[in-house]
Design a protein around this motif. Structure first.
Motif, mmCIF file in Angstrom:
data_model
loop_
_atom_site.group_PDB
_atom_site.id
_atom_site.type_symbol
_atom_site.label_atom_id
_atom_site.label_comp_id
_atom_site.label_asym_id
_atom_site.label_seq_id
_atom_site.Cartn_x
_atom_site.Cartn_y
_atom_site.Cartn_z
ATOM 1 N N VAL A 100 -9.284 0.479 -13.167
ATOM 2 C CA VAL A 100 -9.830 1.838 -13.228
ATOM 3 C C VAL A 100 -10.032 2.400 -11.819
ATOM 4 O O VAL A 100 -9.719 3.568 -11.546
ATOM 5 N N ARG A 101 -10.512 1.557 -10.922
ATOM 6 C CA ARG A 101 -10.728 2.021 -9.540
ATOM 7 C C ARG A 101 -9.405 2.390 -8.879
ATOM 8 O O ARG A 101 -9.313 3.392 -8.170
ATOM 9 N N HIS A 102 -8.356 1.584 -9.099
ATOM 10 C CA HIS A 102 -7.071 1.865 -8.460
ATOM 11 C C HIS A 102 -6.430 3.130 -9.015
ATOM 12 O O HIS A 102 -5.820 3.904 -8.279
ATOM 13 N N VAL A 103 -6.551 3.335 -10.328
ATOM 14 C CA VAL A 103 -5.932 4.509 -10.946
ATOM 15 C C VAL A 103 -6.661 5.790 -10.549
ATOM 16 O O VAL A 103 -6.042 6.832 -10.343
ATOM 17 N N ASN A 104 -7.982 5.701 -10.417
ATOM 18 C CA ASN A 104 -8.775 6.900 -10.142
ATOM 19 C C ASN A 104 -9.303 6.947 -8.708
ATOM 20 O O ASN A 104 -10.168 7.768 -8.398
ATOM 21 N N GLY A 105 -8.766 6.090 -7.863
ATOM 22 C CA GLY A 105 -9.303 6.019 -6.505
ATOM 23 C C GLY A 105 -8.788 7.077 -5.560
ATOM 24 O O GLY A 105 -9.341 7.273 -4.486
ATOM 25 N N PHE A 117 4.693 4.742 -10.546
ATOM 26 C CA PHE A 117 3.269 4.419 -10.620
ATOM 27 C C PHE A 117 2.813 4.353 -12.077
ATOM 28 O O PHE A 117 2.085 3.439 -12.484
ATOM 29 N N ALA A 118 3.270 5.318 -12.898
ATOM 30 C CA ALA A 118 2.883 5.349 -14.308
ATOM 31 C C ALA A 118 3.406 4.122 -15.057
ATOM 32 O O ALA A 118 2.692 3.536 -15.884
ATOM 33 N N ASP A 119 4.655 3.704 -14.759
ATOM 34 C CA ASP A 119 5.211 2.501 -15.400
ATOM 35 C C ASP A 119 4.404 1.270 -15.023
ATOM 36 O O ASP A 119 4.125 0.406 -15.862
ATOM 37 N N ASN A 120 4.018 1.181 -13.757
ATOM 38 C CA ASN A 120 3.242 0.037 -13.288
ATOM 39 C C ASN A 120 1.888 -0.021 -13.981
ATOM 40 O O ASN A 120 1.428 -1.087 -14.422
ATOM 41 N N VAL A 121 1.227 1.131 -14.076
ATOM 42 C CA VAL A 121 -0.073 1.194 -14.747
ATOM 43 C C VAL A 121 0.068 0.788 -16.211
ATOM 44 O O VAL A 121 -0.763 0.035 -16.745
ATOM 45 N N ASN A 122 1.120 1.250 -16.865
ATOM 46 C CA ASN A 122 1.335 0.926 -18.268
ATOM 47 C C ASN A 122 1.547 -0.573 -18.469
ATOM 48 O O ASN A 122 0.997 -1.176 -19.399
ATOM 49 N N LEU A 123 2.341 -1.189 -17.586
ATOM 50 C CA LEU A 123 2.585 -2.633 -17.682
ATOM 51 C C LEU A 123 1.306 -3.425 -17.465
ATOM 52 O O LEU A 123 1.013 -4.388 -18.184
ATOM 53 N N VAL A 124 0.512 -3.020 -16.467
ATOM 54 C CA VAL A 124 -0.742 -3.719 -16.195
ATOM 55 C C VAL A 124 -1.696 -3.571 -17.371
ATOM 56 O O VAL A 124 -2.338 -4.539 -17.813
ATOM 57 N N ARG A 125 -1.786 -2.350 -17.924
ATOM 58 C CA ARG A 125 -2.711 -2.105 -19.031
ATOM 59 C C ARG A 125 -2.334 -2.937 -20.257
ATOM 60 O O ARG A 125 -3.197 -3.457 -20.964
ATOM 61 N N GLU A 126 -1.035 -3.075 -20.513
ATOM 62 C CA GLU A 126 -0.592 -3.842 -21.677
ATOM 63 C C GLU A 126 -0.802 -5.347 -21.498
ATOM 64 O O GLU A 126 -1.071 -6.060 -22.462
ATOM 65 N N GLU A 127 -0.651 -5.830 -20.266
ATOM 66 C CA GLU A 127 -0.703 -7.273 -20.027
ATOM 67 C C GLU A 127 -2.062 -7.774 -19.586
ATOM 68 O O GLU A 127 -2.304 -8.987 -19.576
ATOM 69 N N LEU A 128 -2.970 -6.876 -19.216
ATOM 70 C CA LEU A 128 -4.238 -7.311 -18.636
ATOM 71 C C LEU A 128 -5.072 -8.112 -19.628
ATOM 72 O O LEU A 128 -5.855 -8.977 -19.240
#
Length: 323
Positions: A100-105, A117-128
């Motif tokens: 959350v900090r990285h996305v909204n920082g 950036f959006a693809d990376n966020v999506n991959l992290v959100r799905e795998e976290l």
């Protein structure tokens, strides 16, 4: 392998930071539980020899001890799970807060319009979510390593050539890493289509957009686009999963041949009078244990490799934000 080691170190540091006491309690309980498994095999050998020699009192005591070890192994694993599960949840929460900090920082919105950036966020959100079990995976890998070491020592006392049985697990582990790389590459290749699919699904089910979709009669076009994106994603992932399954099967075949060789060797020694029935039971039991250890280690290493990729992507988001 370097990524797996770094992932394990990161996970242990994170777990110690969120709750050191629960982590140490889980380590202690799991260590005793994992060491009990090879000892059970030794107990079965002694029970077999005592029963064949009609030493019934000794056989009764030994099988009673084996039963206690079995119960102890199960109980310790259960109580350890209570500790490391809570630590895993705390660790996942910490990583979610970091995401959350990285996305909204960033003060601007430019990054949010960047497809990479959006693809990376999506991959992290799905795998976290998988990082929740990372603490368990690291602890179990440590337990399996300790268990395999003790099992190897016992096998060597019977015949030095039996030390090759645990080594036969290496092809399975190495092939498992290769298979996981194929899957990760497929996920990255289909990340854009996956993101579009989820966006279209959210668009088609959000109350704010449904009215406009119906007003312009866009339902059919939206469904066709969503189906096309999902079909492309499924095709890429399906091919990767099939190739990964074939690779893992090949690795398991190597171990299966070694397994058969170990059993054949000890049976030949028993026929020559150089090994007893108890030794045959011991090798069969340990071989089954090694088989379980190999399968477990391959699964855990695959999971940790995936966690390593997720942590790399999280680091990439951090660097993106600082840049």
């Amino acid at each position: 392998m370097r990524r797996i080691v770094l992932s394990a170190v990161f996970v242990l540091r994170l777990a110690a930071a969120v709750d050191r006491g629960r982590l140490l309690r889980a380590v202690g309980l799991m260590t005793v539980g994992y060491l009990a498994t090879p000892v059970i095999a030794l107990g079965l050998r002694e029970f077999t020899e005592a029963a064949l020699a009609r030493r019934l009192e000794v056989a009764t005591w030994v099988i009673g001890g084996v039963a206690v070890l079995l119960v102890l192994e199960l109980m310790l694993g259960h109580f350890a799970h209570l500790s490391y599960f809570e630590v895993g949840e705390l660790a996942e929460t910490t990583l979610n807060e970091e995401l959350v900090r990285h996305v909204n920082g960033s003060p601007g919105l430019e990054r949010l319009d960047d497809p990479a950036f959006a693809d990376n966020v999506n991959l992290v959100r799905e795998e976290l979510g998988n990082t929740r079990t990372a603490v368990e995976s690291v602890l179990q890998l440590g337990g399996l390593a300790l268990q395999t070491a003790l099992t190897t020592v016992v096998l060597v006392t019977l015949d030095p050539r039996l030390a090759l049985l645990p080594l036969a697990a290496l092809p399975s582990v190495l092939v498992g890493r290769w298979a996981q790389n194929l899957l990760e590459s497929a996920k990255e290749a289909s990340a854009e289509n996956t993101r579009r699919t989820r966006h279209l699904l959210a668009l088609a089910t959000a109350p704010a957009s449904i009215k406009e979709i119906r007003l312009f009669h866009a339902e059919a076009a939206l469904l066709r686009e969503q189906d096309a994106n999902w079909s492309r994603t499924s095709a890429v992932l399906r091919r990767a999963h099939l190739r990964a399954a074939a690779l893992r099967a090949a690795g398991q075949l190597v171990f299966a041949l070694a397994y058969g060789g170990a059993i054949t060797l000890v049976l030949w020694q028993a026929e020559q009078g150089r090994a007893g029935v108890g030794d045959v039971i011991l090798v069969i039991t340990l071989a089954v244990q090694v088989s379980v250890q190999v399968a477990g280690a391959a699964t855990l290493l695959t999971g940790l490799q995936g966690v390593g990729r997720t942590l790399d992507r999280l680091t990439s988001l951090r660097d993106h934000g600082s840049g």
